[in-house]
Design a protein around this motif. Structure first.
Motif, mmCIF file in Angstrom:
data_model
loop_
_atom_site.group_PDB
_atom_site.id
_atom_site.type_symbol
_atom_site.label_atom_id
_atom_site.label_comp_id
_atom_site.label_asym_id
_atom_site.label_seq_id
_atom_site.Cartn_x
_atom_site.Cartn_y
_atom_site.Cartn_z
ATOM 1 N N GLY A 118 0.821 -1.220 0.000
ATOM 2 C CA GLY A 118 0.000 0.000 0.000
ATOM 3 C C GLY A 118 0.850 1.263 0.000
ATOM 4 N N ASP A 119 1.985 1.233 0.705
ATOM 5 C CA ASP A 119 2.879 2.399 0.728
ATOM 6 C C ASP A 119 3.399 2.704 -0.683
ATOM 7 O OD1 ASP A 119 2.683 2.619 3.513
ATOM 8 O OD2 ASP A 119 4.452 1.362 3.849
ATOM 9 N N LEU A 120 3.879 1.657 -1.360
ATOM 10 C CA LEU A 120 4.426 1.865 -2.707
ATOM 11 C C LEU A 120 3.305 2.270 -3.678
ATOM 12 C CD1 LEU A 120 6.941 -1.111 -3.204
ATOM 13 C CD2 LEU A 120 7.441 1.195 -2.448
ATOM 14 N N ALA A 121 2.142 1.622 -3.520
ATOM 15 C CA ALA A 121 1.002 1.929 -4.400
ATOM 16 C C ALA A 121 0.562 3.381 -4.221
ATOM 17 C CB ALA A 121 -0.159 0.988 -4.077
ATOM 18 N N THR A 122 0.517 3.839 -2.979
ATOM 19 C CA THR A 122 0.092 5.216 -2.704
ATOM 20 C C THR A 122 1.072 6.208 -3.331
ATOM 21 O OG1 THR A 122 -0.927 4.524 -0.632
ATOM 22 C CG2 THR A 122 -0.430 6.871 -0.855
ATOM 23 N N ALA A 123 2.365 5.930 -3.168
ATOM 24 C CA ALA A 123 3.370 6.846 -3.732
ATOM 25 C C ALA A 123 3.269 6.888 -5.254
ATOM 26 C CB ALA A 123 4.765 6.414 -3.299
ATOM 27 N N ALA A 124 3.156 5.714 -5.899
ATOM 28 C CA ALA A 124 3.075 5.677 -7.368
ATOM 29 C C ALA A 124 1.807 6.377 -7.852
ATOM 30 C CB ALA A 124 3.102 4.231 -7.858
ATOM 31 N N ALA A 125 0.685 6.137 -7.167
ATOM 32 C CA ALA A 125 -0.590 6.736 -7.592
ATOM 33 C C ALA A 125 -0.575 8.249 -7.385
ATOM 34 C CB ALA A 125 -1.744 6.106 -6.825
ATOM 35 N N GLY A 126 0.017 8.698 -6.269
ATOM 36 C CA GLY A 126 0.155 10.142 -6.054
ATOM 37 C C GLY A 126 0.987 10.769 -7.164
ATOM 38 N N ASN A 127 2.018 10.056 -7.584
ATOM 39 C CA ASN A 127 2.857 10.552 -8.674
ATOM 40 C C ASN A 127 2.090 10.577 -10.004
ATOM 41 O OD1 ASN A 127 4.984 10.864 -6.911
ATOM 42 N ND2 ASN A 127 5.939 8.892 -7.413
ATOM 43 N N ALA A 128 1.211 9.587 -10.205
ATOM 44 C CA ALA A 128 0.400 9.574 -11.443
ATOM 45 C C ALA A 128 -0.566 10.759 -11.463
ATOM 46 C CB ALA A 128 -0.366 8.254 -11.562
ATOM 47 N N LEU A 129 -1.149 11.058 -10.295
ATOM 48 C CA LEU A 129 -2.036 12.237 -10.210
ATOM 49 C C LEU A 129 -1.244 13.512 -10.524
ATOM 50 C CD1 LEU A 129 -4.137 11.566 -6.971
ATOM 51 C CD2 LEU A 129 -5.066 11.830 -9.286
ATOM 52 N N ALA A 130 -0.041 13.615 -9.943
ATOM 53 C CA ALA A 130 0.798 14.800 -10.185
ATOM 54 C C ALA A 130 1.176 14.892 -11.660
ATOM 55 C CB ALA A 130 2.052 14.733 -9.314
ATOM 56 N N SER A 131 1.497 13.744 -12.259
ATOM 57 C CA SER A 131 1.864 13.713 -13.682
ATOM 58 C C SER A 131 0.713 14.227 -14.550
ATOM 59 C CB SER A 131 2.237 12.280 -14.068
ATOM 60 O OG SER A 131 2.210 12.083 -15.450
ATOM 61 N N ALA A 132 -0.526 13.884 -14.147
ATOM 62 C CA ALA A 132 -1.712 14.320 -14.915
ATOM 63 C C ALA A 132 -2.157 15.727 -14.514
ATOM 64 C CB ALA A 132 -2.857 13.336 -14.687
ATOM 65 N N GLY A 133 -1.616 16.241 -13.408
ATOM 66 C CA GLY A 133 -2.046 17.560 -12.930
ATOM 67 C C GLY A 133 -3.462 17.526 -12.364
ATOM 68 N N ARG A 134 -3.839 16.382 -11.766
ATOM 69 C CA ARG A 134 -5.190 16.227 -11.200
ATOM 70 C C ARG A 134 -5.105 15.988 -9.686
ATOM 71 N NH1 ARG A 134 -5.716 17.578 -15.743
ATOM 72 N NH2 ARG A 134 -6.971 16.611 -17.388
ATOM 73 N N THR A 135 -6.211 16.289 -9.004
ATOM 74 C CA THR A 135 -6.248 16.046 -7.556
ATOM 75 C C THR A 135 -7.424 15.159 -7.150
ATOM 76 O OG1 THR A 135 -7.467 18.104 -7.302
ATOM 77 C CG2 THR A 135 -5.086 18.199 -6.882
ATOM 78 N N SER A 136 -8.336 14.871 -8.075
ATOM 79 C CA SER A 136 -9.476 14.032 -7.716
ATOM 80 C C SER A 136 -9.576 12.850 -8.671
ATOM 81 C CB SER A 136 -10.772 14.855 -7.759
ATOM 82 O OG SER A 136 -11.017 15.247 -9.094
ATOM 83 N N CYS A 137 -10.321 11.828 -8.224
ATOM 84 C CA CYS A 137 -10.447 10.615 -9.028
ATOM 85 C C CYS A 137 -11.620 9.796 -8.498
ATOM 86 C CB CYS A 137 -9.145 9.822 -8.907
ATOM 87 S SG CYS A 137 -9.109 8.341 -9.890
ATOM 88 N N ASP A 138 -12.375 9.134 -9.403
ATOM 89 C CA ASP A 138 -13.588 8.390 -9.006
ATOM 90 C C ASP A 138 -13.330 6.950 -8.606
ATOM 91 O OD1 ASP A 138 -14.831 10.608 -9.999
ATOM 92 O OD2 ASP A 138 -15.538 9.636 -11.837
ATOM 93 N N LEU A 139 -12.211 6.372 -9.086
ATOM 94 C CA LEU A 139 -12.002 4.924 -8.951
ATOM 95 C C LEU A 139 -10.531 4.635 -8.716
ATOM 96 C CD1 LEU A 139 -12.848 1.875 -9.454
ATOM 97 C CD2 LEU A 139 -12.381 2.309 -11.878
#
Ligand code: COA
Length: 334
Positions: free
Chosen positions: A64-85
């Motif tokens: 979960g730690d690694l998943a959270t970091a990677a997903a946070g980075n994906a949000l930053a890469s897209a320039g987004r802060t919200s997500c439905d799924l």
């Protein structure tokens, strides 16, 4: 009747990949490190697999730690802060119950988002990408984080030279949003399959702590399995093999990737690989390799990409998509 915007028409609406994030543990374990305690050598491991080193997470770091970091980075890469799924593809969830994804969503400030785990071993990322893309195309959600995260160090016997040399830890994630099939980044077509006859080839047997693998038998099935899946997805996308700008296959073995590329008629320079530095990171493998290809300048905006995975189950899957030009964001964890 006025037409709805093109990205709202069901036949045209599809998922578009708008962000890419990765996370690797800090600690590198080289083949020489392994050869200090196992009856093996750098020459054997590198020659048979293409792997020179892998990253191993520190004690206490979770999937979960690694998943959270990677997903946070994906949000930053897209320039987004919200997500439905939020979908986490993993074989090494933090707990048997509940799923890892709701905790990841919460850690990202996305409480309320739909969240679930998906288990398809090394094909998990492609399965999750297909599932989330279908949900976006159907209008079930407008955006999704698809995460492949695995800590195989927790299920690998450090004394088994057949598996300890292969696997590493890591996570990769993509951010998907609703768009149209002509957008750069459009996720266009999928092929998924399985063969439960092979369930004992890669398995953590009931009551066992560690993974066992019949490597040679997996190898023999992986090459035709990946090739056939790739050919089916190319046909579905209406592409010929020569249309593919980059082949991002599951990084299980460099010789498997080379054989599949040869059978498809793809030149070596279109094969993206980072197995030398990270080994086989299971569900994280494809997004990590994709990020590597983008950073190396070998995947650029508008390119046609072929993703193909194969793994325990047996399972396999392929995706045809174009590249949006998203810049990957990476971080390192203890
Ligand atoms: N170091 C040195 N020797 C080793 C070794 C190691 N780490 N692991 C196995 N060997 C030995 C074997 O004991 C065997 O010796 P023998 O000939 O005296 O019996 C010899 O090397 C050949 O073993 P084999 O298992 O046939 O090797 P291989 O060429 O098939 O390579 C793998 C082994 C695991 C690298 C290879 O089969 C592979 O990559 N398979 C696919 C695995 C995979 O992709 N898994 C994940 C799917 S998601």
């Amino acid at each position: 009747m006025p037409q709805p915007p093109s990205d709202q028409r069901p036949s045209d609406r599809c998922a578009v990949l708008a962000g890419l994030g990765t996370c690797l543990p800090e600690r590198t374990v080289t083949n020489d490190d392994l050869a200090e305690r196992l009856d093996t050598s750098h020459e054997w491991i590198h020659g048979r697999t293409g792997i020179a080193s892998r990253r191993i997470a520190a004690e206490g770091t979770s999937t979960g730690d690694l998943a959270t970091a990677a997903a946070g980075n994906a949000l930053a890469s897209a320039g987004r802060t919200s997500c439905d799924l939020v979908v986490v593809a993993t074989t090494t969830p933090d707990r048997a119950c509940p799923a890892t994804a709701p905790a990841v969503a919460r850690a990202l400030g996305l409480s309320g988002a739909a969240a679930f785990d998906l288990a398809a071993v090394c094909s998990g990322f492609v399965y999750a990408l297909s599932t989330a893309s279908a949900m976006i195309a159907a209008g079930t959600c407008r955006s999704a984080l698809v995460i492949g995260a695995d800590l195989y160090s927790t299920i690998t016997d450090p004394d088994d030279r057949g598996t300890a040399i292969i696997f590493g830890d890591g996570a990769g994630a993509v951010f998907l949003e609703s768009g149209s099939r002509t957008d750069p980044g459009a996720v266009l077509h999928h092929d998924l399959g399985s063969d439960g006859d092979g369930r004992d080839l890669i398995t953590v047997a009931p009551g066992e702590r560690y993974l066992s693998m019949r490597g040679r038998e997996v190898y023999v099935q992986a090459v035709p399995g990946m090739t056939d899946s790739a050919l089916r997805v190319l046909k579905g996308a209406g592409w010929d093999a020569e249309d593919v700008d980059a082949f991002v296959g599951h990084q299980a073995n460099i010789r498997i990737l080379a054989s599949v590329a040869k059978r498809l008629g793809l030149p070596e320079e279109r094969v993206i690989t980072n197995i030398e530095e990270v080994g086989n990171t299971a569900a994280a493998s494809i997004p990590l390799a994709l990020a590597h290809g983008v950073r190396e300048g070998r995947v650029t905006r508008g390119d046609r990409l072929l993703l193909t995975a194969f793994g325990g189950g047996l399972t396999w899957g392929s995706t045809a998509l174009t590249w949006s030009g998203a810049q990957p964001v990476h971080s390192v964890r203890g």
